[in-house]
Design a protein around this motif. Structure first.
Motif: not given
Lengths: 201, 201
Positions: B118-130
């Motif tokens: 879940x921690x990795x997926x949350x960071x992935x969401x942030x990267x794609x948002x950026x």
């Protein structure tokens, strides 16, 4: 053993497989992929752990076989008489399948589990190949009705329709809501009508 | 300790972070996500394992921080003066990044590793948002040039452009070849021109 039904070879084997794969899916619903172990599947299915290891090799093999079974199962493809309505039916079915509060966790966790191993990813490729092939029927029927140009790549229209949904679910983690599902269908439809899936004339 | 550079708080801390995250990425290139352990990152970076656990919690935290760092880094967005050429430049860049025989394994394994927690997926969401936010500039410029209708959802054009690539890479496992990358750009372009990303007039 002496009463084994000789004329139904694989009968018991098929029942064991069904019990084990159903238990695997049930574990994915309850515990997520972190809780999926050969022990938990053995407990739930009543099949001995040694049998699981011998036949499936372990968790990755169980996950792959659940996907292989799904690839061989019939899957109802919409046939409304309109490409727009068919594509919307497909995106709504995908959305419903993955976001249902009760039933959505199992397919979601199944795919996340499959992504963890080469064996799982290979089975995933087989499942999507089967599903794309079935869903392509909505596009070939639309070509026959003259809704989209001759030469339209039917499987690629299906990919374009589904990709934005899976991109949200399994890559960006953005919510897959109704507007996102509708947008995906409308985008694929507009591009198909414009001939973007056909070779240049 | 006594010579700590008081006027550069975070200087040493930033250097440790850079060494550790670079080592994490290097481990993902060499060993894939199965070989990524706090031990291997400690060995490669020269940073003590206890420090890694204290600051990042473990492998999932390391992977998430690599993605967070990437989200904060500049990313060059094409600006050719044509939406078609800009979209093709984006899909070719994504394809090159993930399929390069030398450098493609690291980003691919990084995302597969991130999908595991879940921690990795949350960071992935942030990267794609950026990244979506930056890439949306190609669409807002195209709206200003009159290439696509007013009201076009710029981020959603970017999503539609990239989704078929990531769908192949991380869901269906189909090859991401040149024709697939070109098709994705052409489909998003055709749909954008047709107004499929804008509210109905």
């Amino acid at each position: 053993m002496t009463e084994a039904p000789i004329r139904r070879p694989g009968g018991r084997s098929a029942r064991v497989r069904a019990a084990v794969l159903d238990a695997t899916l049930a574990e994915l619903t309850g515990e997520g992929y972190d809780g999926l172990t050969a022990e938990s599947v053995a407990d739930r299915s009543g099949v001995h752990k040694a049998t699981l290891y011998r036949r499936w090799g372990g968790v990755d093999g169980l996950v792959a076989d659940v996907l292989s079974r799904a690839a061989g199962q019939p899957w109802q493809v919409p046939d409304t008489g309109s490409l727009r309505d068919d594509l919307h039916a497909i995106t709504q079915a995908v959305r419903a399948g993955f976001t249902d509060p009760d039933g959505g966790a199992a397919p979601r966790n199944l795919i996340l589990a499959a992504l963890r191993s080469p064996q799982g990813r290979e089975a995933l490729t087989g499942l999507f190949e089967a599903r794309h092939g079935l869903a392509a029927g909505v596009v070939t029927r639309a070509v026959a009705r003259g809704e989209v140009p001759e030469g339209t790549d039917a499987v690629d229209v299906v990919r374009a329709t589904c990709a934005p949904l899976y991109y949200r679910l399994f890559v960006t983690g953005e919510p897959l809501d109704g507007p996102a599902a509708r947008r995906a269908a409308e985008v694929a439809l507009a591009a198909a009508r414009a001939g973007a899936f056909a070779p240049p004339p």
